[in-house]
Structure formats: structure tokens, C-alpha cells
Design a protein around this motif. Structure first.
Motif, PDB file in Angstrom:
ATOM      1  N   ILE A  12      -4.229   3.639  -1.957  1.00 44.44           N
ATOM      2  CA  ILE A  12      -5.441   3.917  -2.725  1.00 44.44           C
ATOM      3  C   ILE A  12      -6.018   5.302  -2.389  1.00 44.44           C
ATOM      4  CG2 ILE A  12      -6.998   2.683  -1.129  1.00 44.44           C
ATOM      5  CD1 ILE A  12      -7.323   2.723  -4.977  1.00 44.44           C
ATOM      6  N   GLU A  13      -5.893   5.733  -1.137  1.00 48.65           N
ATOM      7  CA  GLU A  13      -6.473   7.031  -0.763  1.00 48.65           C
ATOM      8  C   GLU A  13      -5.745   8.177  -1.469  1.00 48.65           C
ATOM      9  OE1 GLU A  13      -9.261   7.559   0.593  1.00 48.65           O
ATOM     10  OE2 GLU A  13      -9.544   5.417   0.969  1.00 48.65           O
ATOM     11  N   PHE A  51     -10.892  -4.104  -9.660  1.00 48.99           N
ATOM     12  CA  PHE A  51      -9.677  -3.544  -9.066  1.00 48.99           C
ATOM     13  C   PHE A  51      -8.978  -4.567  -8.162  1.00 48.99           C
ATOM     14  CE2 PHE A  51      -8.446  -1.098  -5.062  1.00 48.99           C
ATOM     15  CZ  PHE A  51      -7.106  -1.013  -5.411  1.00 48.99           C
ATOM     16  N   PHE A  78     -12.536   2.021 -10.756  1.00 41.85           N
ATOM     17  CA  PHE A  78     -13.101   1.981  -9.402  1.00 41.85           C
ATOM     18  C   PHE A  78     -13.313   3.401  -8.850  1.00 41.85           C
ATOM     19  CE2 PHE A  78     -11.401   1.823  -4.854  1.00 41.85           C
ATOM     20  CZ  PHE A  78     -12.668   1.811  -4.286  1.00 41.85           C
ATOM     21  N   SER A  93      -7.832  -0.403 -13.888  1.00 41.07           N
ATOM     22  CA  SER A  93      -8.822  -0.929 -12.945  1.00 41.07           C
ATOM     23  C   SER A  93      -9.013   0.027 -11.764  1.00 41.07           C
ATOM     24  CB  SER A  93      -8.411  -2.318 -12.456  1.00 41.07           C
ATOM     25  OG  SER A  93      -7.415  -2.234 -11.463  1.00 41.07           O
ATOM     26  N   ILE A  94      -7.942   0.700 -11.371  1.00 41.69           N
ATOM     27  CA  ILE A  94      -8.041   1.667 -10.272  1.00 41.69           C
ATOM     28  C   ILE A  94      -8.882   2.867 -10.707  1.00 41.69           C
ATOM     29  CG2 ILE A  94      -6.714   3.266  -8.818  1.00 41.69           C
ATOM     30  CD1 ILE A  94      -4.375   1.231  -9.011  1.00 41.69           C
ATOM     31  N   ILE A 139     -15.150  -2.521  -8.062  1.00 37.92           N
ATOM     32  CA  ILE A 139     -14.289  -2.885  -6.931  1.00 37.92           C
ATOM     33  C   ILE A 139     -13.672  -4.259  -7.157  1.00 37.92           C
ATOM     34  CG2 ILE A 139     -14.274  -3.421  -4.449  1.00 37.92           C
ATOM     35  CD1 ILE A 139     -16.579  -1.365  -4.169  1.00 37.92           C
ATOM     36  N   LEU A 193      -3.060  -2.266 -14.276  1.00 34.00           N
ATOM     37  CA  LEU A 193      -3.423  -1.955 -12.893  1.00 34.00           C
ATOM     38  C   LEU A 193      -4.144  -0.604 -12.802  1.00 34.00           C
ATOM     39  CD1 LEU A 193      -3.136  -2.771  -9.907  1.00 34.00           C
ATOM     40  CD2 LEU A 193      -0.907  -1.643  -9.879  1.00 34.00           C
ATOM     41  N   TYR A 213     -18.276  -2.833   0.725  1.00 36.61           N
ATOM     42  CA  TYR A 213     -17.404  -1.656   0.637  1.00 36.61           C
ATOM     43  C   TYR A 213     -18.044  -0.455   1.325  1.00 36.61           C
ATOM     44  CZ  TYR A 213     -15.044   2.404  -1.269  1.00 36.61           C
ATOM     45  OH  TYR A 213     -14.402   3.606  -1.383  1.00 36.61           O
ATOM     46  N   LYS A 255     -11.399  -5.942   0.321  1.00 35.11           N
ATOM     47  CA  LYS A 255     -10.340  -6.661  -0.390  1.00 35.11           C
ATOM     48  C   LYS A 255     -10.010  -7.988   0.303  1.00 35.11           C
ATOM     49  CE  LYS A 255      -6.717  -4.169  -1.848  1.00 35.11           C
ATOM     50  NZ  LYS A 255      -5.337  -3.570  -1.907  1.00 35.11           N
ATOM     51  N   ILE A 310     -12.311  -0.251   1.831  1.00 37.41           N
ATOM     52  CA  ILE A 310     -11.737  -1.036   0.739  1.00 37.41           C
ATOM     53  C   ILE A 310     -10.865  -2.169   1.268  1.00 37.41           C
ATOM     54  CG2 ILE A 310      -9.761   0.550   0.384  1.00 37.41           C
ATOM     55  CD1 ILE A 310     -11.668  -1.293  -2.415  1.00 37.41           C
TER      56      ILE A 310
END
Lengths: 222, 222
Positions: free
Chosen positions: B124-125, A45, B45, B41-42, A42, B38, A119, A128, A124
């Protein structure tokens, strides 16, 4: 615990998640390693996205370097000290006796575990906002290019800025045949009392490794 | 592009994000490296959280191993082939000529960049739902413990399953004194035409390193 919540800027709904995040594997019961796994991803990210947005012109390499410098162990351990996390860690008797609550690796793992726990306790977005608040001073300071410099250059600049004599590198041993040599280098500076001895496949590599070790010493001491 | 959208299961609002994700650095204009940073990293996670939830009893080490096996290059390149991404890549003339649209590293980077692009285009969802759909068959199959086996064992099992003769390991050189020896091992199998030569501080380590190299060859070829 109330004081810790205040320092973190977050009040857990499920208090036992926070307890788990503070529990080192040396203690009995549910420990924080799984939460650390989650929190680490997390954190990666959140920082990646922030850097992506904050530096719209920087290359992937530069973003990667900046992220590494933000999420590396020493940074997280320092953050843990700011939160006074050591006081709240739950350690096994052996770790307790040997000063585990001051150890960098235990502190940084706990910070990551707390991120994972927040989290799970919230979502999220909450996570964040909080992490970005924790990192705000570091994010405000970070600049591309700085960590690009090699260790010898960085060490030299560090010493020059403090008017300390420059380091002295000396090759003290060369082993092996021409295309497979191993160089041993001794590095002395006015800030490391014991000389640093490193090896490398070239003089330059051995010297860079030595400079890197001195830089890490400086970072760990600061 | 409509076909690609269909295969990905996502229609971009900002089509230019998809174009950027498909653009290799060898081509002119905005390329996909920052999006890859990017997206990587997503992806890390999303998979970490999924494994955390899917395997509530597994250790951090086991979760880490499973994640590595899911997000490693060969897996992503395979996924890229399922999406027929190669047809849509935008490459510079040199890369085009040398078959860059089939190269694993270029394909896997594009998958990560697409993940980054979807996140920016949506949230993100949406990104999580999609990535988990892409990984669903692999997530359904993955089991803890499997990747734990050492390289020699895995290579042996791979060959046995295909009725290929077992590998032959031979120590061809030992250098150094008793507690600081370096072993050189030659490994021959019916699947690597050139013998693999590796070194290690013990015979076992050198052999494991050799087996690992053969396994990587197999993975890169497949």
C-alpha cells in the motif's frame, strides 16, 4: 471507555481521537464527520481487498454486490449495537432527547469514524486486522450470488422459508400515456401491517420497489 | 512495455499483473475487471486520506466533493492519455475496430486496474506514493468550494470565459397540479447542436438538470 476499548479490541494512544469519533455533529466541539469520511474509504478498501482475495473466481459485479451488503448501513448499525456504542455517543441535547443514540444513521457513522480514528492512531495494518476481526462472522457467511436475486424473489424465499403466506401485489392506479405510464402498486403481506404503496414505470418495477421496501423493513426490524 | 513502466514510474516484478490490468474484458483470457474493483477502492482511500490531511479545516461534504472531482472518469481518462495507455491496451477485435483504445470508460478502468495491480505487486505504501505523484498537479490545484457552484452558474462561467453566448432556457411544457407540477425545459447554447430537453419538479430544477447535461457533454468531449 475502558469497556468500549475492550469491545472494540483496540486501546487508543490518543484518547481524544476516540472521543471525536463518538461525537455527533449535533454536539459542541470537534465532531466525527471528517473521521467518518476517512473511515468510510478505509473500510471500503479493506473489505474490497478481503473479498478480492477470498473469492478469486468471482466477477467484479459479484464482488461489488458482496461489498455493498457488508458495508451498508444496517450492517454497520448492527455492529455498533454489538459494541454498545450508543451508550458512549456524544450528542447534542436535541438528538439526545429524540433517541439519537439508537438511530441507525448515527450509529453507522460512528463506526466509520472509529475506523478512521484507529487508522490515524495506528496504521493501516492495525486497522485492517481489527476491521477484519469485526467482520469475521459476516465474512465467513457471505456467499456470492445471494444478493443477486431481485427483491420479489428474495421476499418470496424469505416468506416461504418461514411458512408465511406469499405477498399480494395489486395495481391500484395507472397514469399517463402508453409509453410513459406510471403504475401504482399496493403490496400486502402478513408481516407488514400497513400496505406498502409504490410507483414505477412498469408494473414489474413498482412491484419490485414494494418488495424491496418490505425487505428493508424486515432488515431494520431484525 | 518498458516505456509504459517509465511513464507510470513503476516497474512490475510480476509483469503479468500489468498485462492483466491492460486487458479489457472483450479480449481473451484474464481481464482487468477484478483489478479495477480493487484499484478503485485503493484510489478512493489514498485520495480520501490525502484530502483529509491536506485540508484539515474542510467539512466532510467539501472533502467528498473534492474527492469526486479527482477520481471521476474524465480525470482518470485524461491521466490514461498522459500515460499513452491506449497504445498498450489489449482489446477484443470488436472493441479494437470501434476505437476502444480511445474510449474514456475503457481508459479509466485500466488506470484503476493498474493501481490494483501495483498494490498486489508491491504494497500500500508504494502504491500510495505513486498515486500521489500521479495526482500531484491536480492535488496542487484543487480548492474547496469550486465544485460547490450549481450547474447553471458553472455553465455560465464556462461560456463567459470562452466568450461564447450564454445559454437560453425555455419552459416548453408544464404538467400536473399546483404542488405536483412537472416542468419541461429546453436549453440551447452555441456549443450543443441539439437542444437539451429536461424535466424537473420546478423550473429551476429542470434548468439545472439541463445545464448539468451540457456540462457533462463538455467534459466528455474534452
Amino acid at each position: 471507555m475502558a469497556r468500549l476499548s475492550k469491545r472494540l479490541g483496540y486501546r487508543f494512544t490518543e484518547q481524544k481521537l476516540l472521543l471525536q469519533a463518538l461525537t455527533h455533529r449535533s454536539a459542541k466541539g470537534l465532531h466525527n464527520e471528517r473521521l467518518e469520511f476517512l473511515g468510510d474509504s478505509i473500510l471500503g478498501f479493506i473489505i474490497a481487498e478481503q473479498l478480492y482475495q477470498q473469492f478469486p473466481k468471482e466477477s467484479e459485479g459479484e464482488l461489488t454486490r458482496m461489498r455493498s451488503s457488508l458495508v451498508r448501513g444496517v450492517t454497520l448499525a448492527q455492529m455498533a449495537r454489538d459494541f454498545k456504542l450508543g451508550e458512549h455517543l456524544i450528542l447534542g441535547p436535541g438528538e439526545k432527547k429524540s433517541g439519537g443514540h439508537r438511530r441507525d444513521s448515527i450509529l453507522e457513522d460512528a463506526v466509520e469514524a472509529i475506523i478512521g480514528a484507529i487508522y490515524l492512531d495506528a496504521d493501516i495494518e492495525t486497522c485492517k486486522d481489527l476491521v477484519l476481526k469485526w467482520f469475521a462472522p459476516r465474512l465467513a457467511e457471505i456467499q456470492p450470488g445471494i444478493t443477486q436475486k431481485d427483491p420479489k424473489t428474495r421476499l418470496q424465499e424469505y416468506l416461504q422459508a418461514r411458512k408465511i403466506a406469499l405477498p399480494h401485489y395489486e395495481v391500484i392506479d395507472i397514469k399517463g400515456q402508453s409509453h410513459n405510464q406510471e403504475f401504482t402498486v399496493k403490496c400486502t403481506t402478513d408481516i407488514n401491517q400497513q400496505a406498502i404503496i409504490t410507483k414505477g414505470s412498469s408494473r414489474r418495477k413498482a412491484e419490485q420497489a414494494a418488495a424491496q421496501q418490505v425487505l428493508e423493513m424486515i432488515e431494520n426490524d431484525s
